[in-house]
Design an enzyme around this catalytic site. Structure first.
Site, PDB file in Angstrom:
ATOM      1  N   ILE A  17      16.795  66.925  41.652  1.00 54.56           N
ATOM      2  CA  ILE A  17      16.483  66.702  43.064  1.00 54.56           C
ATOM      3  C   ILE A  17      15.961  65.273  43.097  1.00 54.56           C
ATOM      4  O   ILE A  17      14.826  65.007  42.721  1.00 54.56           O
ATOM      5  CB  ILE A  17      15.451  67.712  43.596  1.00 54.56           C
ATOM      6  CG1 ILE A  17      15.987  69.145  43.499  1.00 54.56           C
ATOM      7  CG2 ILE A  17      15.099  67.363  45.054  1.00 54.56           C
ATOM      8  CD1 ILE A  17      15.009  70.217  43.959  1.00 54.56           C
ATOM      9  N   PRO A  18      16.817  64.329  43.496  1.00 51.29           N
ATOM     10  CA  PRO A  18      16.577  62.907  43.231  1.00 51.29           C
ATOM     11  C   PRO A  18      15.547  62.227  44.134  1.00 51.29           C
ATOM     12  O   PRO A  18      15.870  61.331  44.923  1.00 51.29           O
ATOM     13  CB  PRO A  18      17.962  62.295  43.393  1.00 51.29           C
ATOM     14  CG  PRO A  18      18.612  63.159  44.415  1.00 51.29           C
ATOM     15  CD  PRO A  18      18.109  64.558  44.138  1.00 51.29           C
ATOM     16  N   CYS A  19      14.290  62.583  43.970  1.00 48.94           N
ATOM     17  CA  CYS A  19      13.226  61.937  44.745  1.00 48.94           C
ATOM     18  C   CYS A  19      13.094  60.458  44.371  1.00 48.94           C
ATOM     19  O   CYS A  19      12.541  59.683  45.152  1.00 48.94           O
ATOM     20  CB  CYS A  19      11.903  62.676  44.567  1.00 48.94           C
ATOM     21  SG  CYS A  19      11.382  62.890  42.868  1.00 48.94           S
ATOM     22  N   HIS A  20      13.648  60.065  43.231  1.00 50.04           N
ATOM     23  CA  HIS A  20      13.609  58.653  42.851  1.00 50.04           C
ATOM     24  C   HIS A  20      14.464  57.785  43.771  1.00 50.04           C
ATOM     25  O   HIS A  20      14.318  56.576  43.791  1.00 50.04           O
ATOM     26  CB  HIS A  20      14.038  58.472  41.385  1.00 50.04           C
ATOM     27  CG  HIS A  20      15.441  58.912  41.107  1.00 50.04           C
ATOM     28  ND1 HIS A  20      15.765  60.228  40.846  1.00 50.04           N
ATOM     29  CD2 HIS A  20      16.601  58.217  41.033  1.00 50.04           C
ATOM     30  CE1 HIS A  20      17.064  60.330  40.630  1.00 50.04           C
ATOM     31  NE2 HIS A  20      17.595  59.113  40.733  1.00 50.04           N
ATOM     32  N   ARG A  21      15.314  58.392  44.579  1.00 53.98           N
ATOM     33  CA  ARG A  21      16.175  57.641  45.495  1.00 53.98           C
ATOM     34  C   ARG A  21      15.503  57.336  46.825  1.00 53.98           C
ATOM     35  O   ARG A  21      16.135  56.763  47.719  1.00 53.98           O
ATOM     36  CB  ARG A  21      17.488  58.399  45.722  1.00 53.98           C
ATOM     37  CG  ARG A  21      18.313  58.528  44.457  1.00 53.98           C
ATOM     38  CD  ARG A  21      19.625  59.222  44.698  1.00 53.98           C
ATOM     39  NE  ARG A  21      20.227  59.564  43.417  1.00 53.98           N
ATOM     40  CZ  ARG A  21      21.021  60.607  43.214  1.00 53.98           C
ATOM     41  NH1 ARG A  21      21.333  61.407  44.219  1.00 53.98           N
ATOM     42  NH2 ARG A  21      21.497  60.858  42.018  1.00 53.98           N
TER      43      ARG A  21
END
Length: 166
Positions: free
Chosen positions: A133-137
């Site tokens: 779940i790409p919260c880094h984006r």
């Protein structure tokens, strides 16, 4: 409650991967032990950990991701827990394409809560499934690299990795 744990050695550090009955329930950087303990205790109360309890398959998926296979995380069963609001934020995060970013403000707008930027940032920060779940984006609206539980250097590395291999 028994949780399975495996550790994957990635280019950005060791990743702790937990599952509950075959569904991933927590993915975080292993050096974030306080955060990991806090999230697991808040969610499950008491729990036992079984090391490498049948999770070889997920290490293989991470290997594929770090080698540029952007479809590596498709069809993974997740057990995120969280409130309905958090789940709405996390579901939108999964829709951010590889190589793309979205601001916290933009994320709030896209889930229909334009005034809830801080709540969106809080949900993003409590994402239990890093990278998948790409919260880094999610970045600041001015393009600034805002906080990331794994550290801003890792966030930058992940964004560069996803952009470079596209």
């Amino acid at each position: 409650m028994q949780l399975d744990l495996t550790i994957y050695s990635s280019p950005v550090g060791e990743i702790a991967i937990f599952s509950n009955n075959g569904k991933l329930c927590l993915v975080d950087f292993h050096d974030n032990r306080d955060r990991i303990d806090q999230l697991l205790t808040r969610r499950y109360g008491a729990f036992e950990i079984r090391h490498d309890g049948g999770l070889r398959w997920i290490r293989e998926k991470f290997e594929r991701y770090f080698n540029g296979d952007w479809n590596a995380f498709e069809d993974i069963d997740l057990d995120t827990g969280g409130t309905q609001f958090q789940q709405n934020v996390w579901n939108r995060l999964k829709a951010i394409s590889i190589g793309e970013t979205l601001s916290y403000t933009g994320l709030a707008q896209e889930i229909g809560r334009p005034k809830a930027v801080r709540a969106v940032a809080g949900a993003n920060a409590s994402n239990p499934i890093a990278i998948i779940i790409p919260c880094h984006r999610v970045i600041g609206k001015n393009g600034a690299m805002r906080g990331y539980a794994g550290g801003v250097d890792r966030k930058k590395w992940l964004l560069k990795h996803e952009e470079a291999v596209r």
